[in-house]
Design a protein around this motif. Structure first.
Motif, PDB file in Angstrom:
ATOM      1  N   LEU A  21      -8.395   0.135   3.010  1.00 40.75           N
ATOM      2  CA  LEU A  21      -8.534  -1.399   3.013  1.00 40.75           C
ATOM      3  C   LEU A  21      -7.156  -1.965   2.362  1.00 40.75           C
ATOM      4  O   LEU A  21      -6.914  -1.614   1.313  1.00 40.75           O
ATOM      5  N   VAL A  22      -6.569  -2.926   3.243  1.00 44.71           N
ATOM      6  CA  VAL A  22      -5.258  -3.531   2.866  1.00 44.71           C
ATOM      7  C   VAL A  22      -5.604  -4.925   2.886  1.00 44.71           C
ATOM      8  O   VAL A  22      -6.136  -5.653   3.918  1.00 44.71           O
ATOM      9  N   THR A  23      -5.279  -5.856   1.853  1.00 51.10           N
ATOM     10  CA  THR A  23      -5.621  -7.448   1.660  1.00 51.10           C
ATOM     11  C   THR A  23      -4.414  -7.988   1.199  1.00 51.10           C
ATOM     12  O   THR A  23      -3.445  -7.390   0.500  1.00 51.10           O
ATOM     13  N   SER A  24      -4.322  -9.215   1.687  1.00 46.85           N
ATOM     14  CA  SER A  24      -3.177 -10.278   1.070  1.00 46.85           C
ATOM     15  C   SER A  24      -3.223 -10.471  -0.335  1.00 46.85           C
ATOM     16  O   SER A  24      -2.289 -11.185  -0.817  1.00 46.85           O
ATOM     17  N   SER A  25      -4.378 -10.479  -0.966  1.00 52.00           N
ATOM     18  CA  SER A  25      -4.561 -10.795  -2.226  1.00 52.00           C
ATOM     19  C   SER A  25      -5.656  -9.824  -3.192  1.00 52.00           C
ATOM     20  O   SER A  25      -6.575  -9.350  -2.372  1.00 52.00           O
ATOM     21  N   GLY A  48      -8.982   3.839  -5.662  1.00 56.40           N
ATOM     22  CA  GLY A  48      -7.719   3.305  -6.231  1.00 56.40           C
ATOM     23  C   GLY A  48      -6.502   3.150  -5.027  1.00 56.40           C
ATOM     24  O   GLY A  48      -6.853   3.157  -3.749  1.00 56.40           O
ATOM     25  N   PRO A  49      -5.259   2.700  -5.529  1.00 58.55           N
ATOM     26  CA  PRO A  49      -4.238   2.686  -4.578  1.00 58.55           C
ATOM     27  C   PRO A  49      -4.028   4.079  -3.626  1.00 58.55           C
ATOM     28  O   PRO A  49      -4.194   5.075  -4.149  1.00 58.55           O
ATOM     29  N   PHE A 108      -0.147  12.307   2.912  1.00 59.09           N
ATOM     30  CA  PHE A 108       0.188  11.968   1.540  1.00 59.09           C
ATOM     31  C   PHE A 108       0.859  10.793   1.636  1.00 59.09           C
ATOM     32  O   PHE A 108       1.783  10.606   2.592  1.00 59.09           O
ATOM     33  N   VAL A 109       0.903   9.921   0.493  1.00 57.13           N
ATOM     34  CA  VAL A 109       1.537   8.529   0.608  1.00 57.13           C
ATOM     35  C   VAL A 109       2.213   8.425  -0.638  1.00 57.13           C
ATOM     36  O   VAL A 109       1.494   8.654  -1.952  1.00 57.13           O
ATOM     37  N   THR A 110       3.483   8.415  -0.937  1.00 57.91           N
ATOM     38  CA  THR A 110       4.321   8.269  -2.063  1.00 57.91           C
ATOM     39  C   THR A 110       4.877   6.745  -2.154  1.00 57.91           C
ATOM     40  O   THR A 110       5.694   6.643  -1.230  1.00 57.91           O
ATOM     41  N   ARG A 111       4.735   6.134  -3.217  1.00 58.64           N
ATOM     42  CA  ARG A 111       5.194   4.792  -3.315  1.00 58.64           C
ATOM     43  C   ARG A 111       6.753   4.920  -4.139  1.00 58.64           C
ATOM     44  O   ARG A 111       6.790   5.521  -5.170  1.00 58.64           O
ATOM     45  N   HIS A 112       7.729   4.310  -3.403  1.00 59.90           N
ATOM     46  CA  HIS A 112       9.049   4.108  -4.155  1.00 59.90           C
ATOM     47  C   HIS A 112       9.331   2.694  -3.905  1.00 59.90           C
ATOM     48  O   HIS A 112       9.907   1.958  -3.066  1.00 59.90           O
ATOM     49  N   ASN A 113       9.373   1.916  -5.060  1.00 64.84           N
ATOM     50  CA  ASN A 113       9.543   0.340  -5.124  1.00 64.84           C
ATOM     51  C   ASN A 113       8.573  -0.336  -4.290  1.00 64.84           C
ATOM     52  O   ASN A 113       7.693  -0.249  -4.227  1.00 64.84           O
ATOM     53  N   ASN A 114       9.585  -0.907  -3.309  1.00 65.93           N
ATOM     54  CA  ASN A 114       8.770  -1.551  -2.199  1.00 65.93           C
ATOM     55  C   ASN A 114       8.571  -0.952  -0.939  1.00 65.93           C
ATOM     56  O   ASN A 114       8.515  -1.395   0.188  1.00 65.93           O
ATOM     57  N   SER A 115       8.525   0.565  -0.820  1.00 61.54           N
ATOM     58  CA  SER A 115       8.307   1.254   0.400  1.00 61.54           C
ATOM     59  C   SER A 115       7.277   2.274   0.052  1.00 61.54           C
ATOM     60  O   SER A 115       6.914   2.629  -1.013  1.00 61.54           O
ATOM     61  N   MET A 116       6.776   3.034   1.147  1.00 58.01           N
ATOM     62  CA  MET A 116       5.747   3.921   1.179  1.00 58.01           C
ATOM     63  C   MET A 116       6.366   5.112   1.864  1.00 58.01           C
ATOM     64  O   MET A 116       6.829   4.990   3.066  1.00 58.01           O
TER      65      MET A 116
END
Length: 201
Positions: free
Chosen positions: A33-37, A58-59, A67-75
């Motif tokens: 689930l991805v939401t704008s708020s 969670g995230p 696998f999803v790894t977050r880096h600042n504003n990227s995945m």
């Protein structure tokens, strides 16, 4: 709840409500689930939880083998573990890697060569390789070529499949980076060789 099923992907549902947007990707009993708020996310989670037994993990960190790894504003999306599983299933754990997933010289044909002795193994590995193209667009052409011959694989097709696995051996850590961009332009590159296929010319 107001979601509309996507025409391009039956598993994707989209909600537009005033200035808010939500995307719900459903696969059997896994939901992304991805939401704008955050407010919209909490509201939708509560509504879903009132209807179904759910657990909020969670995230996003893992979804359907990715696998999803977050880096600042990227995945960064990676299927490294899945790639190693394919290599092991093929019995090629100690194979030497190659620099490209496909031999650039010969073209695969459906008529030249002898039949491969284990078509079930070929189909199983070719199908598994198809799933890697979600995060590995560099494999798309090579995998498409071997999948064209799943109905009657030849030894030459098996060699082409093994080359893809050898390429995976050296590039298993590769993946796909998703990040925001001010441009909505889509750029594609192609090298068309319309007469190159020995079967269809």
């Amino acid at each position: 709840m107001g979601f509309i099923q996507s025409k391009s992907d039956n598993s994707l549902f989209i909600l537009h409500h005033q200035e808010h947007t939500a995307y719900l990707l459903l696969y059997v009993d896994d939901i992304l689930l991805v939401t704008s708020s955050d407010t919209l996310r909490q509201h939708l989670m509560a509504s879903l939880a009132s209807e179904f037994a759910m657990k909020d993990l969670g995230p996003l960190s893992y979804f359907l083998g990715i696998f999803v790894t977050r880096h600042n504003n990227s995945m960064f999306l990676s299927q490294q573990a899945y790639a190693h599983d394919i290599i092991n299933r093929a019995g090629m754990r100690s194979c030497k890697p190659v620099d490209t997933p496909v031999d650039t010289q010969p073209k695969l044909s459906s008529t030249s060569g002898t039949a491969f002795e284990d078509p079930s193994l070929y189909r199983s590995l070719a199908g598994a390789l198809q799933y890697t193209t979600f995060t590995r667009p560099d494999l798309s052409y090579a995998v498409q070529q071997i999948c064209m011959h799943m109905h009657a694989p030849l030894n030459s097709h098996w060699q082409a499949l093994k080359r893809i696995i050898r390429y995976l051996q050296g590039t298993a850590s590769y993946g796909l980076t998703l990040e925001s961009s001010p441009s909505v332009a889509l750029t594609a590159f192609t090298d068309a060789d319309w007469a190159g296929c020995p079967d269809t010319r």
